[in-house]
Write a protein that holds these residues in place. Structure first.
Motif, short mmCIF file in Angstrom:
data_model
loop_
_atom_site.label_atom_id
_atom_site.label_comp_id
_atom_site.label_asym_id
_atom_site.label_seq_id
_atom_site.Cartn_x
_atom_site.Cartn_y
_atom_site.Cartn_z
N ASN A 227 -42.45 7.75 26.98
CA ASN A 227 -43.39 9.14 27.14
C ASN A 227 -42.42 10.57 27.98
O ASN A 227 -42.59 11.54 28.42
N ALA A 232 -44.50 13.86 23.27
CA ALA A 232 -45.05 13.34 24.68
C ALA A 232 -46.19 14.29 25.51
O ALA A 232 -45.94 15.31 25.42
N THR A 240 -49.95 9.74 24.34
CA THR A 240 -48.84 10.03 24.02
C THR A 240 -48.78 8.59 22.82
O THR A 240 -48.33 8.74 22.07
N ASN A 244 -48.39 8.29 19.34
CA ASN A 244 -46.85 8.28 18.27
C ASN A 244 -47.46 6.60 17.47
O ASN A 244 -46.10 6.92 16.28
N GLY A 312 -40.99 8.06 23.48
CA GLY A 312 -40.79 9.36 23.06
C GLY A 312 -39.71 9.79 21.56
O GLY A 312 -39.15 9.42 21.79
#
Length: 463
Positions: A227, A232, A240, A244, A312
């Motif tokens: 994150n 993010a 997130t 993603n 991330g």
């Protein structure tokens, strides 16, 4: 952050002095196997970039073979021998030419080391299941040995790469579904699976003991990358992860990672030919979802996407290293399906043997084109990228080599400007204690030590 935590952790529980630590605490924690293999490589080849890159290169070559073995083990009991060999050979070929796998096989970091370990765990597991079914024996010594070997490789994964900590999730998801789909498997294999779990636990126990003493190191690296970074949504991890998932899916097919050190910026994981064959294979696997081996393959693929989805900077192709093998196998299923469809269609117009040869030639042409795309992108476009040298600290390496070659062993070396990332210069010097920093833009220079040679190093940016 990691230095502060280490100081705090060891204040409560002093570190055990050892020449052979089980875990390397620097840089948010690093698993030991790659470090020791690099040390072995440098002891034989010298302290050079080649020696460092030889380790992931060897792992990458080995992973081509172990991907072949995993594909053989997965499908030997579901399709005929000829098709099994074709799928396995195609899987090995795709593993050899998938762009991220090629890149991280030539990059001196630990991501690739996990791939042969995970594929051997898969191969041993399915060999054991197939042999047990074939012999109709639960107590065959080879069956027990294969299950225990699968457990060993499962436990060994924790010593290779942080993403391997999610690998056991594959079995935790698959086994209950397998027992639900095939009630005979429960009575036939519950003891085998206990032995496999015990072998994995025993293999991982030394490192697990370390994590038990310092539990935050188990999640420290994961927490550091989770994150955070590009894309993010701060304070909303679920959002997130959802975003993603889309970024990773997009990264597979049309918009890949943009970090130059990890990828030709924007280049997707799969080229167009690989992507089409992968989608064919994915469709074939989904159509046979109720068959345990296809279910296992799809769960394997999904679990190995999680390290990038849950962190991330998605899509991060290094954290997707665990997906290289299942992606290659799924693409191989698609290629083998296309081969059979082409041959069947051509048989309407010519003799079957000629149709088979023509279909094989057509598929071979597609594979040659796909290989050419990879070679052009990696050894051409990527190698000639104007920012590549700076991203891999080539100037620092050359500066360190120059200093090491042109000064006496007791010379004093002064570097401007000072910075935190000095590892490349230290590596070239082989003696970081010789290096001091100074401000090259100021009017004063350090005088050095009377009677000893002094060399002042200035980066080009300061010139």
């Amino acid at each position: 952050g990691w230095e502060l935590y280490a100081a705090d952790a060891h204040a409560q529980r002093p570190a055990v002095e050892s020449r052979f630590p089980l875990f390397f605490e620097g840089n948010y924690g690093r698993e030991p196997l790659h470090v020791y293999l690099m040390a072995l490589s440098m002891s034989q080849l010298g302290a050079t970039p080649f020696a460092l890159r030889a380790v992931p290169a060897a792992a990458g070559v080995l992973a081509v073979f172990t991907t072949f073995l995993a594909a053989i083990a997965l499908f030997s009991a579901t399709v005929d021998r000829k098709s099994t060999i074709s799928i396995a050979l195609l899987a090995a070929f795709f593993r050899a030419i998938i762009y991220p796998a090629v890149h991280f096989s030539r990059f001196g970091i630990r991501a690739m080391l996990f791939v042969p370990v995970e594929t051997m765990a898969v191969a041993c597991f399915w060999w054991a299941v197939s042999r047990s079914r074939r012999l109709e024996s639960r107590d065959d010594f080879a069956v027990w040995l294969l299950f225990i070997s699968a457990g060993f490789f499962l436990g060994l994964g924790i010593y290779t790469f942080a993403a391997a900590r999610l690998f056991p999730l594959l079995w935790l998801i698959f086994v209950p579904l397998w027992f639900w789909l095939d009630r005979r498997a429960l009575s036939a294999h519950w003891r085998h699976l206990l032995a496999m779990a015990a072998a994995a636990l025993i293999t991982a126990l030394p490192l697990l003991y370390f994590f038990g003493r310092y539990p935050y190191y188990f999640v420290f690296r994961i927490a550091y990358v989770a994150n955070k970074g590009k894309g993010a949504v701060e304070g909303w991890p679920a959002i997130t992860w959802l975003l993603n998932t889309g970024r990773v899916a997009r990264g597979l097919f049309w918009q890949g990672e943009t970090h130059l050190r990890h990828n030709l910026p924007g280049r997707p994981y799969l080229d167009p030919i690989q992507a089409i064959l992968f989608l064919f294979g994915l469709g074939r696997s989904l159509s046979k979802l109720m068959q345990p081996r296809y279910l296992f393959l799809l769960i394997w693929f999904g679990v190995m996407l999680l390290p990038s989805i849950l962190s991330g900077d998605a899509p991060h192709f290094g954290r997707l290293s665990g997906s290289y093998a299942p992606v290659a196998i799924i693409a191989a299923l698609g290629a083998e399906w296309l081969l059979r469809r082409l041959s069947g269609w051509l048989t309407k117009y010519m003799p079957s043997q000629r149709a088979d040869r023509l279909a094989a030639a057509g598929l071979a042409l597609l594979l040659v084109i796909s290989s050419a795309i990879m070679v052009t992108d990696y050894f051409g476009r990527y190698a000639e990228h104007p920012e590549l040298a700076a991203n891999f600290y080539l100037e620092d390496w050359q500066l360190g080599q120059f200093a090491a070659a042109s000064t006496a062993d007791d010379a004093r070396l002064f570097l401007s400007p000072a910075q935190e990332e000095l590892a490349t210069i230290y590596f070239a010097l082989e003696d970081p204690d010789r290096l001091r920093d100074y401000n090259g833009s100021a009017d004063l220079l350090p005088a050095g030590t009377p009677g000893l040679e002094a060399l002042y190093l200035l980066r080009s940016a300061e010139g």
